[in-house]
Design a protein around this motif. Sequence first.
Motif, short mmCIF file in Angstrom:
data_model
loop_
_atom_site.label_atom_id
_atom_site.label_comp_id
_atom_site.label_asym_id
_atom_site.label_seq_id
_atom_site.Cartn_x
_atom_site.Cartn_y
_atom_site.Cartn_z
N ILE A 90 0.87 -1.17 0.00
CA ILE A 90 0.00 0.00 0.00
C ILE A 90 0.91 1.23 0.00
O ILE A 90 1.58 1.52 1.00
CB ILE A 90 -0.94 0.04 1.23
N LEU A 91 0.99 1.92 -1.14
CA LEU A 91 1.75 3.15 -1.21
C LEU A 91 0.97 4.22 -0.44
O LEU A 91 -0.02 4.74 -0.93
CB LEU A 91 1.95 3.58 -2.66
N PHE A 92 1.43 4.50 0.76
CA PHE A 92 0.76 5.50 1.59
C PHE A 92 1.39 6.87 1.39
O PHE A 92 0.72 7.83 1.02
CB PHE A 92 0.82 5.08 3.06
N ASP A 93 2.68 6.96 1.62
CA ASP A 93 3.38 8.23 1.45
C ASP A 93 4.83 7.95 1.06
O ASP A 93 5.77 8.45 1.67
CB ASP A 93 3.32 9.06 2.74
N TYR A 116 -5.74 11.01 -0.70
CA TYR A 116 -7.15 10.65 -0.82
C TYR A 116 -7.81 10.42 0.55
O TYR A 116 -9.02 10.27 0.63
CB TYR A 116 -7.30 9.39 -1.68
N LEU A 117 -7.01 10.37 1.59
CA LEU A 117 -7.52 10.06 2.93
C LEU A 117 -7.85 11.33 3.70
O LEU A 117 -7.38 12.42 3.34
CB LEU A 117 -6.48 9.23 3.69
N PRO A 118 -8.64 11.20 4.75
CA PRO A 118 -8.96 12.38 5.57
C PRO A 118 -7.70 13.08 6.06
O PRO A 118 -6.71 12.42 6.43
CB PRO A 118 -9.76 11.79 6.75
N GLY A 119 -7.68 14.39 6.05
CA GLY A 119 -6.51 15.16 6.46
C GLY A 119 -6.09 14.83 7.88
O GLY A 119 -6.92 14.62 8.76
N GLY A 120 -4.79 14.77 8.08
CA GLY A 120 -4.26 14.50 9.41
C GLY A 120 -4.10 13.04 9.74
O GLY A 120 -3.55 12.69 10.79
N LEU A 121 -4.55 12.14 8.86
CA LEU A 121 -4.42 10.70 9.13
C LEU A 121 -3.00 10.26 8.78
O LEU A 121 -2.60 10.29 7.63
CB LEU A 121 -5.44 9.92 8.30
N ASN A 122 -2.24 9.88 9.83
CA ASN A 122 -0.86 9.48 9.58
C ASN A 122 -0.77 7.96 9.41
O ASN A 122 -1.75 7.22 9.59
CB ASN A 122 0.07 9.96 10.69
N LEU A 123 0.41 7.48 9.06
CA LEU A 123 0.57 6.07 8.76
C LEU A 123 0.36 5.16 9.97
O LEU A 123 -0.32 4.13 9.86
CB LEU A 123 1.94 5.82 8.11
N PRO A 124 0.90 5.47 11.16
CA PRO A 124 0.63 4.60 12.32
C PRO A 124 -0.86 4.47 12.63
O PRO A 124 -1.33 3.37 12.95
CB PRO A 124 1.39 5.29 13.46
N THR A 125 -1.59 5.57 12.52
CA THR A 125 -3.04 5.51 12.78
C THR A 125 -3.74 4.68 11.71
O THR A 125 -4.61 3.85 12.00
CB THR A 125 -3.64 6.92 12.82
N PHE A 126 -3.37 4.90 10.45
CA PHE A 126 -3.96 4.13 9.35
C PHE A 126 -3.66 2.64 9.52
O PHE A 126 -4.52 1.78 9.29
CB PHE A 126 -3.42 4.63 8.01
#
Length: 328
Positions: A149-152, A186-196
């Motif tokens: 999953i390419l997150f960032d 594409y995700l809600p603002g402020g959602l970081n990778l550990p939370t996701f």
Amino acid sequence: MLNIINNSNDPYFNLALEEYLIKQAALDDDKLILWQNAPAIVIGKHQNALAEINYHYVQENNIQVVRRLTGGGAVYHDPGNLNFTFLLNRDNFATTDFSVLAEPIIYCLSTLGVRAEFNGRNDICVDYKKFSGNAQYLYKNTLLHHGTILFDSDLTVLGQALKPKKKYISRAVRSVQSLVTNLKPYLPGGLNLPTFKQLLAESIIAYHNRPYQEYQLTAKDIQAVNRLVADKYSTWAWNFGSAPAFAYQKELTFAGGSLTLHFNISHGLITECKFYGDFFEQQTVQELEAILTGRHYEEAGLQSLLEKVDASQYIRGLTSEQLMSCLF
């Protein structure tokens, strides 16, 4: 379903962990692993690593290259990429349909307002851009299904690392190039990778209607995985030498004339080496061909070998440095 907690970012360890869990671990439940790697290129089981990577870029930027158990194409990992692995008992999951097994990921994203779709043979996409590639491996009654999953991720590095500079003639499977994107925009603002990552774990297990259980790797588990790392996943033989037979050809113009170098390579060994061109010999060039034949096609080893060989003694005007530039 067990959520296997794996905080390692060592690509060798993480790929070895998958094999350990599917072949050796005495854990009966279905398993989930969410994991991340330090910068690495993970190549498919049937690929020629050298034909997939920008070799010098990878070396200069300390990007590891590791072969996985599953087929498919080469992918770039870094800490901005989240990987998922399902280890599923075939009695509970009879299907091996990629699109069905990707549904938990798509479901989780839908709860976050992202419309993702399975596309092609093994991709999950958003806006027709790939952010996840999937692959599978079957061992006895257990199916390993994993994906990215390419997150960032750093897509600039991805583009450079997976852009080979050399052309190889090979029967190995080549990667299919796709337009890729990170998921984060594409995700809600402020959602970081550990939370996701935590949301994804809970969502996947809820999707399968299983109680959420965590499993911490024991000292025995880690020791066994590290043994696999040492014996297999960190070795040149597995990551480069396992490639199908291939041929390599390179042309060079130098002070003494022109040179064409041709190699045949099988199981990582140079099986045939030929020099052609309008150059002049000192000693017979067949002696130099014999020195290289039977050697591992591996840069450090050949560099060490050629430091002891004066190439100009065989091909007038050719330096050992120029010969190394031909080899890689």
